[in-house]
Structure formats: C-alpha cells, structure tokens
Design an enzyme around this catalytic site. Structure first.
Site, mmCIF file in Angstrom:
data_model
loop_
_atom_site.group_PDB
_atom_site.id
_atom_site.type_symbol
_atom_site.label_atom_id
_atom_site.label_comp_id
_atom_site.label_asym_id
_atom_site.label_seq_id
_atom_site.Cartn_x
_atom_site.Cartn_y
_atom_site.Cartn_z
ATOM 1 N N LYS A 1 29.763 30.650 0.426
ATOM 2 C CA LYS A 1 30.036 29.283 -0.029
ATOM 3 C C LYS A 1 31.507 29.008 0.233
ATOM 4 O O LYS A 1 32.361 29.750 -0.252
ATOM 5 C CB LYS A 1 29.722 29.130 -1.518
ATOM 6 C CG LYS A 1 29.603 27.707 -1.952
ATOM 7 C CD LYS A 1 30.629 27.104 -2.894
ATOM 8 C CE LYS A 1 31.805 27.833 -3.366
ATOM 9 N NZ LYS A 1 32.660 27.128 -4.311
ATOM 10 N N ASN B 1 34.627 34.279 -7.931
ATOM 11 C CA ASN B 1 35.484 33.119 -7.642
ATOM 12 C C ASN B 1 35.637 32.172 -8.816
ATOM 13 O O ASN B 1 36.454 31.275 -8.781
ATOM 14 C CB ASN B 1 34.916 32.335 -6.451
ATOM 15 C CG ASN B 1 33.497 31.864 -6.684
ATOM 16 O OD1 ASN B 1 32.722 32.496 -7.397
ATOM 17 N ND2 ASN B 1 33.150 30.744 -6.068
ATOM 18 N N TYR B 2 34.881 32.383 -9.885
ATOM 19 C CA TYR B 2 34.799 31.367 -10.940
ATOM 20 C C TYR B 2 35.169 31.985 -12.271
ATOM 21 O O TYR B 2 34.622 33.026 -12.665
ATOM 22 C CB TYR B 2 33.355 30.851 -10.984
ATOM 23 C CG TYR B 2 33.118 29.684 -11.891
ATOM 24 C CD1 TYR B 2 33.962 28.574 -11.893
ATOM 25 C CD2 TYR B 2 32.021 29.678 -12.752
ATOM 26 C CE1 TYR B 2 33.713 27.498 -12.723
ATOM 27 C CE2 TYR B 2 31.762 28.600 -13.584
ATOM 28 C CZ TYR B 2 32.612 27.504 -13.571
ATOM 29 O OH TYR B 2 32.369 26.445 -14.393
ATOM 30 N N ARG C 1 0.812 -1.223 0.000
ATOM 31 C CA ARG C 1 0.000 0.000 0.000
ATOM 32 C C ARG C 1 0.850 1.280 0.000
ATOM 33 O O ARG C 1 0.331 2.372 -0.205
ATOM 34 C CB ARG C 1 -0.955 0.001 1.199
ATOM 35 C CG ARG C 1 -2.190 -0.848 0.938
ATOM 36 C CD ARG C 1 -3.096 -0.903 2.139
ATOM 37 N NE ARG C 1 -2.650 -1.867 3.121
ATOM 38 C CZ ARG C 1 -3.100 -1.931 4.372
ATOM 39 N NH1 ARG C 1 -3.979 -1.057 4.801
ATOM 40 N NH2 ARG C 1 -2.661 -2.850 5.197
ATOM 41 N N THR D 1 2.299 -14.191 11.222
ATOM 42 C CA THR D 1 3.160 -13.572 12.236
ATOM 43 C C THR D 1 3.887 -14.620 13.094
ATOM 44 O O THR D 1 5.018 -14.387 13.518
ATOM 45 C CB THR D 1 2.337 -12.626 13.138
ATOM 46 O OG1 THR D 1 1.102 -13.263 13.507
ATOM 47 C CG2 THR D 1 2.019 -11.328 12.421
HETATM 48 C C1 UD1 Z 1 -1.699 -8.580 13.590
HETATM 49 C C2 UD1 Z 1 -2.328 -9.399 14.718
HETATM 50 C C3 UD1 Z 1 -3.592 -8.675 15.203
HETATM 51 C C4 UD1 Z 1 -3.255 -7.267 15.622
HETATM 52 C C5 UD1 Z 1 -2.582 -6.523 14.493
HETATM 53 C C6 UD1 Z 1 -2.097 -5.180 14.970
HETATM 54 C C7 UD1 Z 1 -1.757 -11.678 14.188
HETATM 55 C C8 UD1 Z 1 -2.258 -12.960 13.660
HETATM 56 N N1 UD1 Z 1 -2.624 -10.685 14.242
HETATM 57 O O1 UD1 Z 1 -2.625 -8.603 12.517
HETATM 58 O O2 UD1 Z 1 -4.132 -9.379 16.303
HETATM 59 O O3 UD1 Z 1 -4.443 -6.604 16.018
HETATM 60 O O4 UD1 Z 1 -1.439 -7.257 14.032
HETATM 61 O O5 UD1 Z 1 -1.614 -4.448 13.895
HETATM 62 O O6 UD1 Z 1 -0.610 -11.567 14.572
HETATM 63 N N2 UD1 Z 1 4.763 -10.010 9.121
HETATM 64 C C9 UD1 Z 1 5.860 -10.710 8.730
HETATM 65 N N3 UD1 Z 1 5.693 -11.960 8.196
HETATM 66 C C10 UD1 Z 1 4.475 -12.526 8.059
HETATM 67 C C11 UD1 Z 1 3.351 -11.800 8.474
HETATM 68 C C12 UD1 Z 1 3.517 -10.540 9.013
HETATM 69 O O7 UD1 Z 1 6.990 -10.224 8.846
HETATM 70 O O8 UD1 Z 1 4.414 -13.656 7.582
HETATM 71 C C13 UD1 Z 1 4.935 -8.667 9.677
HETATM 72 C C14 UD1 Z 1 4.356 -7.629 8.742
HETATM 73 O O9 UD1 Z 1 5.356 -7.105 7.895
HETATM 74 C C15 UD1 Z 1 3.828 -6.590 9.679
HETATM 75 C C16 UD1 Z 1 3.521 -7.350 10.961
HETATM 76 O O10 UD1 Z 1 4.205 -8.564 10.866
HETATM 77 O O11 UD1 Z 1 4.776 -5.618 9.988
HETATM 78 C C17 UD1 Z 1 2.038 -7.560 11.188
HETATM 79 O O12 UD1 Z 1 1.528 -8.354 10.149
HETATM 80 P P1 UD1 Z 1 0.063 -8.125 9.587
HETATM 81 O O13 UD1 Z 1 -0.220 -9.161 8.581
HETATM 82 O O14 UD1 Z 1 -0.102 -6.703 9.204
HETATM 83 O O15 UD1 Z 1 -0.797 -8.418 10.877
HETATM 84 P P2 UD1 Z 1 -2.305 -8.136 11.004
HETATM 85 O O16 UD1 Z 1 -3.040 -9.038 10.089
HETATM 86 O O17 UD1 Z 1 -2.561 -6.706 10.913
#
Ligand code: UD1
Ligand code: MG
Length: 464
Positions: free
Chosen positions: A353, A388-389, A17, A84
């Site tokens: 400068k 200067n130039y 996004r 996550t």
């Molecule tokens: C997650 C939480 C949700 C919380 C929200 C807050 C879980 C399942 N859910 O949801 O409860 O309210 O954050 O913002 O954890 N990321 C990785 N690898 C992955 C997935 C995610 O590095 O495989 C990183 C993303 O880059 C991001 C962060 O983890 O920075 C959160 O991931 P995102 O998918 O945005 O979590 P949400 O679905 O928003």
C-alpha cells in the site's frame, strides 16, 4: 466537397423497465455509460456534429456526457414523449447550419458499431435517395415496425406492430430504427407527420413511406445481434457480454491473446502482444504494455503495467504502476499509490500500500508493506510487516538499496534500514539501522540441556 454529417441520438426516454432512479442510458455497460457507446459509434462513423436528445433525467445526462465529451456534443430537450418523430424534431433544432445529412440513432443500443453506421451512410450515398435505413431479421418480430415492400422488393413503408394487419404481422424483416437522411428531406418530412395511428404518437417511421415516393429508400441489412436495444437489466447484461466480445475481438485482431471470458472495460488500453487468461477483469483507465501476461482471475483497476510484466493468478492491482519485467503474484494485492519498479518481484500473499519497491527488489511471501520505500535489489523476507500505523497517523519505512530483511520481522515506522544492512529474522526494529549494519531485535536464544525430555516425562506422569 465533403459531406457534413450530424448525428441525432435519441435518449429522452426514462426506461421504466430498468427499475432505477438513473436514466436508462446513464447505466454503465462494459465500463462506460450506455450513451457513451452510442455517441462514440456515431462520432467514429464520421459525424462531425453530435446532438443528444434528452428528456428524463436530463441534468444527470448532460453532466455525464459533458464530463466525457466537453462541448463537442450539443443537447436538445424533448420535454414530453410524443413519439420518435417529435424527438427527432427537437434534435433537428440543435443541428447546426451547413449540415448535409443526419444520422439518427438511439442512446440505448450500445452494441451498434461505427462500421455498421458507416456502411449505412455509404449505402444511402450509393443509392442517392433521401433516406437510408438499416433492416434486420428476427425470429419474433413482436413490437418492431415491419418492413413492407412492393412487388419488385423495394421498401414502401414501415408499419408499427400495433398498426399491422395480421398478414403484416407475419413479416419478420423489421426496422431496427437506424437511419441516415438528407437534412432537406428530414426538415420537410417531419413537418408532414401526424398522429393518426394506433398509439396517437408522431412516428418517425412515417418518413420511410414519404422517402419511398420521393426518390426511394436505400437499405442496409445488418445482423440483429448488435442492433438490439436495452430495455431492462437482463438486456443490459446481454449487451455487456456482446460488448466484451467486441472489445476482445478488436485486441485479438491487433495481436493479443484474450481468453474467452476476460473482460476489458471501455477505457482500458492494451499494447499489442498482451496475453489475458480466463476471468481477467481490466477496469478503469488501466494500461497494459506489450508482451505482458496477465494470468487467470486477475483484477486490475486504474493501473499501469509496463511491457513484459507477469501477473500470476488471482492477484488484485488497484491504482498503481508496475514497470517492465516485474512479476506479481499469485495472490498478491497491490493497493493504491504503489510503484513496482523494473524486474521487482511481489509474491504470494504480499500486500503493498503506497509503497515503492525498487528495481529488482523482492518481497516473495506473506508480507504487508505499507507506506514504504524499498531500495533497488533489497530482499524482504517472508512474513515481514511494515508497522505503518500508530492508531492515529501513518508513518514511513525506508529500506536501503541491497538491504536484507530476515523473515518475520516487524519494522515499526518511522524507521530506516540502511543500504546493505541486515535485519535478523524475527526482529522488531524500532530504531534506525545504519548502512551495512546487522540489527537483531529479539530475545537472545538460550538452550536448556535435557529440559525437553524432562517436560515430556512430567506430562506423562500427570496423565496417570
Ligand atoms: C421504434 C420504431 C420501430 C422500430 C423500433 C426499434 C417508431 C415509431 N417505431 O419503435 O419501427 O422497430 O423502434 O426498436 O419510431 N424516444 C424519445 N422520445 C419519444 C419517443 C422515443 O426520445 O418521444 C426514444 C426512446 O427513449 C427510445 C427510442 O426513442 O430510445 C425508441 O423509442 P420507442 O418508443 O422504444 O420506439 P419503439 O416503439 O420501440
Ligand atoms: Mg414506443
């Protein structure tokens, strides 16, 4: 025995996004990449070890993190975004032996403060359970995991938005996604997480229900404002505004007066007792000395200002140094490699400068001083130009101590005006001027008696 704590900072996402080729957390916010704010908050919250989980754009990420933090930050790679919990699992593999607890944060929440993370760590320690989490309240909980509780009010689970029943969706206490977990519990818990959910992902939030059953969940309520994640450039701008407020408030508490709307970037250092007017922008590795006043609309980039300097409105200062007691502006432009020494004055519409302006020297109006060296106490008149130039090379102009350059003079470099010498107004100086001499390099004035009147009469006649 002290607790050894490691942060695992999730930053593998692409951030589609943002509509950018740069990984989301590499975007600068208030003078530093987003990930830098996240790493520093974790470090300042007492994490001896730091692991960043990278995925998308990991070459860019590792290069920029290493440039700032050297080898104090380790990297773990999550090749596929499977949720996550999968990301934390990748991170855990890089957590060193001997770590007792793991703080889990994100690279895209730059406004999270070290103080809030420290409070989270303390809340879990006081509770004694295996997991502590932050909770917050939002007006519109869409997209967040909801905090579910038992009849006694204890947290029992987090339910992701897509998995909620209509009744659960109405809950406005949500999971901002920041946790502290014992290493032992994290290791065993992650191994038990599956993908039986609406998104088919490994949910880190499943740990919460496990912890609830195995010792309880410690919680810390925190105001939502600083916990918000950045997903697009509108949220990036909102985060930046909040960071500028946080930075300004820190300096206000240390005794500086910072107008609302002044912007102090991440790497800037201010002594105490500084005054910044509205619209001041301090960028790069700028340093500002005690009791210095920087008035409305001034932009300073990578420059060092000593104590008691006065910078008047709308001046621009780049990569140079200004010593104690000097006065700059209004509308002055100090370009790179210039040095303004103690108590020197640079006035309106004066550009420097690569020029040194010696102690107490003055260039108060409408001048261009490029590649110059101006001795202490010298006076540079209005409209002076250091030429200067020559179209190919730059040359130096040297003005001796206490010299006086009359207004509207051109000094054709390379050239030297000696100590205590004078240059008559309107001169074009092409040869060196000895110490204490007067140089006049212009046509001698001649007055023609009555000639003005005759000209006027001739003009009237020709009008007919
Ligand atoms: C997650 C939480 C949700 C919380 C929200 C807050 C879980 C399942 N859910 O949801 O409860 O309210 O954050 O913002 O954890 N990321 C990785 N690898 C992955 C997935 C995610 O590095 O495989 C990183 C993303 O880059 C991001 C962060 O983890 O920075 C959160 O991931 P995102 O998918 O945005 O979590 P949400 O679905 O928003
Ligand atoms: Mg998600």
């Amino acid at each position: 025995m002290s607790v050894r704590r490691c942060a695992v900072i999730l930053a593998a996402g692409q951030g589609t996004r943002m509509k950018s080729s740069l990984p989301k957390v590499a975007h600068p916010v208030a003078g530093a990449p987003m990930i830098v704010w996240a790493i520093e908050a974790a470090r300042d919250a007492g994490c001896d070890d730091l692991v960043v989980v990278v995925g998308h754009g990991r070459e860019v990420m590792t290069a920029l993190v290493t440039a700032r933090f050297g080898d104090t930050v380790r990297f773990a790679v999550q090749t596929e975004q499977r949720g996550t919990a999968d990301a934390v699992k990748a991170g855990l593999a890089a957590v060193p032996e001997g770590v007792d607890e793991v703080l889990i944060t994100y690279g895209d929440v730059p406004c999270v403060t070290a103080a809030s993370l420290r409070a989270l760590v303390s809340a879990r320690a006081a509770h004694g359970g295996p997991l502590g989490m932050m909770v917050t309240a939002v007006a519109d909980p869409t997209g967040y995991g909801r905090v579910l509780r038992d009849a006694a009010g204890a947290i029992t689970a987090i339910r992701e938005h897509k998995d909620c029943t209509p009744a659960e969706r109405a809950v406005t206490t949500v999971n901002p996604g920041l946790y502290v977990v014992t290493r032992a519990f994290l290791g065993s818990g992650l191994g038990r997480i599956g993908t039986a959910n609406a998104q088919g992902e490994y949910y880190l939030t499943d740990l919460v229900a496990m912890a609830a059953a195995e010792g309880g969940v410690a919680e810390l309520f925190w105001e939502h404002r600083s916990l918000g994640g950045v997903n697009d450039r509108a949220e990036l701008a909102a985060a930046e505004e909040l960071l500028y407020t946080q930075i300004a408030d820190r300096h206000r508490r240390q005794g500086s007066s910072i107008s609302v709307g002044a912007r102090i970037d991440h790497d800037v250092r201010l002594a105490a007792g500084v005054t910044l007017g509205p619209g001041v922008v301090l960028r790069g590795k700028t340093e500002v000395g005690a009791e210095t006043v920087v008035d409305v609309g001034v932009v300073i980039d990578d420059a060092t200002l000593g104590p008691r300097v006065l910078v008047k409105p709308y001046s621009v200062i780049q990569k140079c140094s200004v010593a104690a007691g000097a006065q700059i502006g209004p509308f002055a432009h100090l370009r790179p490699d210039s040095v303004v020494e103690e108590d020197a004055h640079v006035g309106n519409f004066v550009e420097l400068k690569k020029t040194r302006l010696g102690r107490g020297a003055k260039a108060n109006h409408l001048a261009y001083l490029g590649d110059g060296d101006v001795g202490p106490g010298a006076n540079i008149g209005a409209g002076t130009i250091f030429c200067n130039y020559d179209g190919v090379n730059k040359h130096k102009t040297t003005i001796g101590e206490g010299a006086f350059v009359g207004s509207n003079s051109s000094l054709v470099a390379p050239v030297t005006v000696g100590r205590g010498a004078y240059v008559g107004s309107g001169s074009v100086v092409t040869v060196d001027v000895p110490d204490d001499a007067l140089a006049v390099g212009r046509a001698r004035q001649s007055n023609k008696e009555g000639y003005g009147k005759r000209l006027r009469e001739r003009a009237k006649q020709s009008r007919g």
